[in-house]
Design a protein around this motif. Structure first.
Motif, PDB file in Angstrom:
ATOM      1  N   LYS A  26       3.529 -11.529  13.076  1.00 41.33           N
ATOM      2  CA  LYS A  26       2.429 -11.034  12.835  1.00 41.33           C
ATOM      3  C   LYS A  26       1.762 -10.599  14.533  1.00 41.33           C
ATOM      4  N   TYR A 439      -2.770   8.798   7.925  1.00 40.20           N
ATOM      5  CA  TYR A 439      -2.766   8.696   8.430  1.00 40.20           C
ATOM      6  C   TYR A 439      -3.506   7.100   9.390  1.00 40.20           C
ATOM      7  N   GLY A 441      -4.398   4.308  12.171  1.00 38.77           N
ATOM      8  CA  GLY A 441      -4.757   3.124  12.341  1.00 38.77           C
ATOM      9  C   GLY A 441      -3.559   2.984  13.168  1.00 38.77           C
ATOM     10  N   PRO A 442      -3.186   2.040  14.008  1.00 39.50           N
ATOM     11  CA  PRO A 442      -4.735   1.130  14.131  1.00 39.50           C
ATOM     12  C   PRO A 442      -5.512   1.706  15.029  1.00 39.50           C
ATOM     13  N   TYR A 472       3.128  -2.116  11.085  1.00 34.98           N
ATOM     14  CA  TYR A 472       2.826  -1.725  10.572  1.00 34.98           C
ATOM     15  C   TYR A 472       2.263  -3.339   9.394  1.00 34.98           C
ATOM     16  N   GLU A 473       3.192  -4.176   9.505  1.00 38.27           N
ATOM     17  CA  GLU A 473       3.059  -4.989   9.009  1.00 38.27           C
ATOM     18  C   GLU A 473       1.412  -6.108   9.247  1.00 38.27           C
ATOM     19  N   PHE A 475      -1.344  -4.414  11.168  1.00 40.38           N
ATOM     20  CA  PHE A 475      -2.915  -3.775  11.447  1.00 40.38           C
ATOM     21  C   PHE A 475      -3.381  -2.925  10.192  1.00 40.38           C
ATOM     22  N   GLU A 476      -4.328  -3.053   9.626  1.00 39.44           N
ATOM     23  CA  GLU A 476      -4.785  -1.842   7.883  1.00 39.44           C
ATOM     24  C   GLU A 476      -4.361  -0.040   8.906  1.00 39.44           C
ATOM     25  N   ILE A 477      -4.085   0.369   7.719  1.00 48.63           N
ATOM     26  CA  ILE A 477      -4.172   1.858   7.719  1.00 48.63           C
ATOM     27  C   ILE A 477      -4.683   1.903   6.569  1.00 48.63           C
ATOM     28  N   GLN A 478      -5.314   2.878   7.002  1.00 46.84           N
ATOM     29  CA  GLN A 478      -6.239   3.823   5.989  1.00 46.84           C
ATOM     30  C   GLN A 478      -5.641   4.942   5.349  1.00 46.84           C
TER      31      GLN A 478
END
Length: 482
Positions: A26, A439, A441-442, A472-473, A475-478
């Motif tokens: 990561k 969507y 983020g990041p 994609y793996e 960072f958080e995506i809302q």
């Protein structure tokens, strides 16, 4: 032992040093240093304080040493369109005039008399904006021709800082495309256009792609910061870097890089320079690996930032404080809360109107616009903010439709990256206005994209898709909307 890489990301209001490395597959980020950016009133113009920015860059490099996180490579990105001129000794000539300065007024008419806007767009594919470099240079040619005559080199702002770090001059491709002087088809300076405008040909040399090694720190810089690192070109235009950080795997998604400016569009392998695209004022900015960003520049969070500064009593360049400034200090969450509380107030503004580019009072500009359009005039802070949020989300929705129509793509969802993706209210309104899932983020999109180029160069990623899979793996995506 970790290999560290440093992104120096300088925006219109601040700069920061972001160290990145890979750990357990990561990407990890750490902010090492942050400094403000501001404009000065000098010689009758708004100019960037380059000395202040340089001190911020050097201090951040020193902080890497203090934290024992010495980078192997360094990449600098900034905003586009602005430039400096150097003499034959490599010294600055004149000031770095800022794009919000009004010196370009009337330059579009002057250039249109030489080459029509239609022909210019067919050549370069760049959205017409009054502050584009092509208009800045024509202004300089008209008002200050002796400076152009003495100049030995033209460097965009990140090119200039790279030169100061390494002693090597390179003109980077992605930032160069924002000038309106790079041919969209040949991907090089349009020498015919430059000749037509009477600009000095010697200022426009070979363009270098992201991933190019500029050079190592000079001995002077090494002695000052305490180590040596290699400077590599990322996409030095911050939007070019930001778009690289999008984790999307769907070619029918649309990207919104949200910050001081909102850059909304898609990635293409070829430019679109049709009359329909020009009429919609869409741009074809060059990207890394000759990818094109087909997008629209939208005034963005600049309007909100300006309102907050005004309410909080920040002094303007003219040395005055806003008549709206009171005892209360407003945070961005405060402004969002007040906007939510005024959802029933309805007034619509075109956020791209020139009135909002560089007003002394953004609040007054909004009121003047609404009054001129015979709309309700916002009075409370909540009503003012609601008007801005409505204007931004409506512009996003209209642009999504425009791009979908011109490209023939059915847009499936919106990816919002950058600091503005933290504005949950704007995300909600964007989902509602577009009717699409959003969507977010990041957050550190620009710095991440800067680091991606460095890490690909170092062999940590095999290509852009490999890097995007990691993002994609990492960072958080809302998600907002359906």
């Amino acid at each position: 032992m970790n290999k560290y890489f440093l992104a120096i990301d300088i925006g219109a209001s601040s700069g920061r040093h972001m160290i990145g490395w890979l750990e357990d597959g990561k990407m990890i980020l750490r902010e090492i240093h942050r400094f403000d950016n501001h404009q000065l009133k000098k010689n009758g113009h708004l100019v960037w304080d380059l000395d202040h920015l340089w001190k911020g860059i050097i201090e951040g490099l020193k902080e890497c040493k203090r934290q024992n996180m010495i980078p192997e490579t360094v990449g600098i990105d900034t905003w586009g369109v602005d430039y400096v001129l150097l003499d034959e000794k490599g010294e600055l000539i004149g000031d770095a005039v800022a794009y919000r300065d009004l010196r370009t007024e009337g330059m579009d008419d002057l250039i249109s008399a030489i080459i029509s806007e239609k022909e210019l767009y067919e050549k370069c594919g760049i959205q017409k904006q009054s502050f584009n470099t092509i208009y800045q240079l024509m202004s300089q040619k008209e008002d200050d021709p002796e400076v152009l005559e003495k100049a030995d080199a033209l460097l965009m702002i990140p090119d200039y800082f790279n030169y100061r770090l390494t002693g090597v001059r390179k003109q980077e491709y992605t930032n160069a495309t924002t000038t309106g002087l790079v041919n969209a088809g040949t991907k090089t300076w349009d020498k015919e256009l430059i000749s037509m405008l009477g600009l000095p040909q010697n200022l426009f040399g070979e363009l270098s792609m992201p991933g190019t090694v500029v050079g190592s720190f000079t001995k002077e810089i090494q002695d000052e910061v305490g180590y040596c690192a290699t400077v590599i070109l990322p996409a030095t235009h911050d939007t070019g870097s930001a778009f690289l950080a999008v984790p999307s795997r769907d070619e029918n998604s649309i990207i919104l890089s949200s910050g001081t400016w909102s850059l909304l569009g898609i990635e293409n392998e070829e430019p679109i320079t049709t009359e329909a695209a020009r009429q919609e004022n869409l741009t074809n900015e060059g990207g890394a690996w000759y990818r094109y960003r087909f997008l629209k520049n939208i005034m963005g969070l600049w309007i909100i930032q300006s309102i907050r500064r005004e309410l909080n009593g920040t002094e303007y360049v003219e040395g005055r404080k806003s008549e709206y400034a009171g005892g209360k200090k407003y945070s961005f969450p405060d402004l969002i809360r007040l906007a939510r509380g005024s959802e029933k107030f309805v007034a619509d503004i075109d956020v791209n109107d020139e009135l909002f580019l560089s007003p002394v009072s953004m609040i007054n500009a909004i009121k003047v616009y609404c009054k001129a359009k015979n709309q309700p005039v916002p009075e409370s802070v909540g009503e003012i903010m609601q008007t801005v949020y409505r204007g931004l989300s409506a512009c996003y929705a209209d642009t999504v439709k425009e791009i979908g129509k011109i490209t023939g793509k059915e847009i499936t969802y919106v990816n919002i990256i950058g600091g503005g993706c933290q504005d949950t209210y704007l995300n909600e309104l964007t989902a509602k206005a577009t009717g699409l899932p959003v969507y977010a983020g990041p957050i550190e999109g620009t710095a991440i994209g800067n680091l991606v180029v460095q890490m690909i160069n170092a062999g940590l990623f095999k290509d852009l898709q490999d890097a995007r899979n990691c993002i994609y793996e990492s960072f958080e995506i809302q998600k907002y909307g359906a």
